[in-house]
Design a protein around this motif. Structure first.
Motif, PDB file in Angstrom:
ATOM      1  N   PHE A 151       0.747  -1.159  -0.577  1.00  9.93           N
ATOM      2  CA  PHE A 151       0.075   0.328  -0.323  1.00  9.93           C
ATOM      3  C   PHE A 151       0.527   1.029  -0.355  1.00  9.93           C
ATOM      4  O   PHE A 151       0.731   2.586  -0.775  1.00  9.93           O
ATOM      5  N   SER A 152       2.062   1.449   0.909  1.00 11.07           N
ATOM      6  CA  SER A 152       2.702   2.608   0.853  1.00 11.07           C
ATOM      7  C   SER A 152       3.327   2.329  -0.882  1.00 11.07           C
ATOM      8  O   SER A 152       3.410   4.071  -1.383  1.00 11.07           O
ATOM      9  N   ALA A 153       3.570   1.964  -1.472  1.00 14.10           N
ATOM     10  CA  ALA A 153       4.107   1.707  -2.593  1.00 14.10           C
ATOM     11  C   ALA A 153       2.731   2.177  -3.954  1.00 14.10           C
ATOM     12  O   ALA A 153       3.226   3.149  -4.631  1.00 14.10           O
ATOM     13  N   ARG A 235      14.707  11.281 -15.641  1.00 13.27           N
ATOM     14  CA  ARG A 235      14.492   9.846 -15.227  1.00 13.27           C
ATOM     15  C   ARG A 235      14.315   9.765 -13.463  1.00 13.27           C
ATOM     16  O   ARG A 235      13.858   8.674 -12.744  1.00 13.27           O
ATOM     17  N   SER A 236      16.170   9.816 -13.176  1.00 10.67           N
ATOM     18  CA  SER A 236      16.351   9.617 -12.303  1.00 10.67           C
ATOM     19  C   SER A 236      15.376  10.854 -10.994  1.00 10.67           C
ATOM     20  O   SER A 236      14.910  10.459  -9.969  1.00 10.67           O
ATOM     21  N   GLY A 237      15.415  11.902 -11.738  1.00 11.92           N
ATOM     22  CA  GLY A 237      14.934  12.687 -10.855  1.00 11.92           C
ATOM     23  C   GLY A 237      13.162  12.369 -10.454  1.00 11.92           C
ATOM     24  O   GLY A 237      12.486  12.161  -8.902  1.00 11.92           O
ATOM     25  N   VAL A 238      12.510  11.600 -11.246  1.00 10.35           N
ATOM     26  CA  VAL A 238      11.259  10.856 -11.482  1.00 10.35           C
ATOM     27  C   VAL A 238      10.990   9.860 -10.514  1.00 10.35           C
ATOM     28  O   VAL A 238      10.568   9.864  -9.141  1.00 10.35           O
ATOM     29  N   SER A 244      10.850   8.561  -2.465  1.00 10.26           N
ATOM     30  CA  SER A 244      10.865   9.770  -1.004  1.00 10.26           C
ATOM     31  C   SER A 244       8.978   9.734  -1.041  1.00 10.26           C
ATOM     32  O   SER A 244       8.789   9.753   0.297  1.00 10.26           O
ATOM     33  N   SER A 245       8.095   9.827  -1.747  1.00  6.53           N
ATOM     34  CA  SER A 245       6.616   9.749  -1.497  1.00  6.53           C
ATOM     35  C   SER A 245       6.508   8.673  -0.997  1.00  6.53           C
ATOM     36  O   SER A 245       5.683   8.761   0.226  1.00  6.53           O
ATOM     37  N   TYR A 246       6.684   7.334  -1.777  1.00  2.00           N
ATOM     38  CA  TYR A 246       7.060   6.063  -0.765  1.00  2.00           C
ATOM     39  C   TYR A 246       7.189   6.333   1.010  1.00  2.00           C
ATOM     40  O   TYR A 246       6.754   5.341   1.537  1.00  2.00           O
TER      41      TYR A 246
END
Ligand SMILES: NC(=O)C1=CN([C@@H]2O[C@H](COP(=O)(O)OP(=O)(O)OC[C@H]3O[C@@H](n4cnc5c(N)ncnc54)[C@H](O)[C@@H]3O)[C@@H](O)[C@H]2O)C=CC1
Ligand SMILES: O=C(O)[C@@H]1CCC=N1
Length: 255
Positions: A151-153, A235-238, A244-246
């Motif tokens: 769920f966190s993902a 790409r790595s920024g995304v 970080s949101s996860y």
């Protein structure tokens, strides 16, 4: 069926609208009465938490910090509790004597019936009850059952996901303006660009890298832009943004 909605904000109001044909009564519990003004005719009824207990199913749609007070008042509710609260685990809800729990992570695209809704159920939910919940959620978009540990993902990926996509869309609009395309025209083009690209991937089920190479002519225009994307680490920024949101979603679960 009677459905209760607790928290008629951004998400709760959409659930209230989309479920309007699914229930004889929809009991709305919201502390900001202004948010209820447009729900002034049947099947909608303004209710408090005590009255909400009459519902067969309650949608819990308050912010995470407001959930303990609501659950404390709903203690022992014996209908289905459908929670969309980020970071609130099924086992946490069960501590309030509420055993039939459907944990859902929707996204804001439920507004147009194109949401992505991840679901997990408590063991006490019968297969009929699970099917009932899934059939209700299908009014809102694409429903997928996942293990609760994911769920966190999905909170980061598809729950918060629209916000990340909106930032990228906004960047496309800024680029269009910079290149002299009027904003209204840019919006018409860019929104369909995103929808068309997504539909292409869904329908063909071919890897995005394959399509990327099909778009790129040798020594052409696309490859120049793609190299610039790599130089700016898009790409790595995304990836870092989603991770970080996860991590924040994991923190909410651990609270
Ligand atoms: N906004 C989004 O895109 C998504 C939100 N979620 C989850 O949905 C939940 C709700 O989010 P939003 O709708 O954006 O929040 P919101 O702030 O728009 O709505 C929450 C509503 O609950 C009301 N409320 C708070 N305590 C209450 C109480 N004790 N009794 C009655 N009403 C009460 C507030 O007045 C507010 O209107 C959150 O837990 C969030 O994690 C999940 C996926 C996506
Ligand atoms: O920002 C949040 O915490 C919630 C969860 C997913 C979307 N909004």
């Amino acid at each position: 069926m009677t459905i209760g909605i607790v928290g008629v904000g951004n998400m709760g109001s959409i659930f209230a609208e989309k479920f309007s044909k699914e229930a004889e009564r929809i009991l709305l519990v919201e502390k900001d009465s202004e948010k209820l003004s447009r729900f002034d005719a049947p099947p909608y009824e303004v209710a408090d938490l005590e009255k909400a207990r009459e519902a067969d199913l309650i949608v819990l749609a308050v912010k995470p910090q407001d959930a303990p007070v609501v659950l404390g008042t709903l203690k022992g509710f014996d209908g289905i509790l459908l929670s969309i609260v980020a970071g609130l685990k099924i086992e946490e809800i069960r501590k309030y004597g509420i055993h039939k729990v459907a944990r859902i992570m929707p996204n804001v695209a439920v507004r147009v019936g194109e949401g992505v809704l991840a679901t997990a159920f408590s063991a006490d939910m019968s297969s009929e009850e699970r099917e009932l919940v899934k059939s209700l959620l299908e009014k809102l978009g694409f429903v997928v059952e996942i293990e609760e540990k994911l769920f966190s993902a999905v909170t980061a990926l598809t729950g918060s996901g629209p916000a990340f996509i909106f930032v990228v869309v906004e960047a496309f609009l800024d680029a269009a303006l910079k290149m002299g395309i009027p904003l209204d025209t840019a919006k018409e083009l860019v929104y369909r660009l995103f929808r068309g690209s997504a539909e292409l991937l869904i329908e063909t089920d071919e890897h995005p890298a394959l399509w990327k190479h099909r778009v790129s002519s040798p020594a052409g225009t696309t490859i120049e832009g793609l190299i610039t994307m790599e130089r700016f680490a898009v790409r790595s920024g995304v990836i870092e943004s989603l991770v970080s949101s996860y991590k924040r979603a994991l923190e909410l679960e651990e609270k």
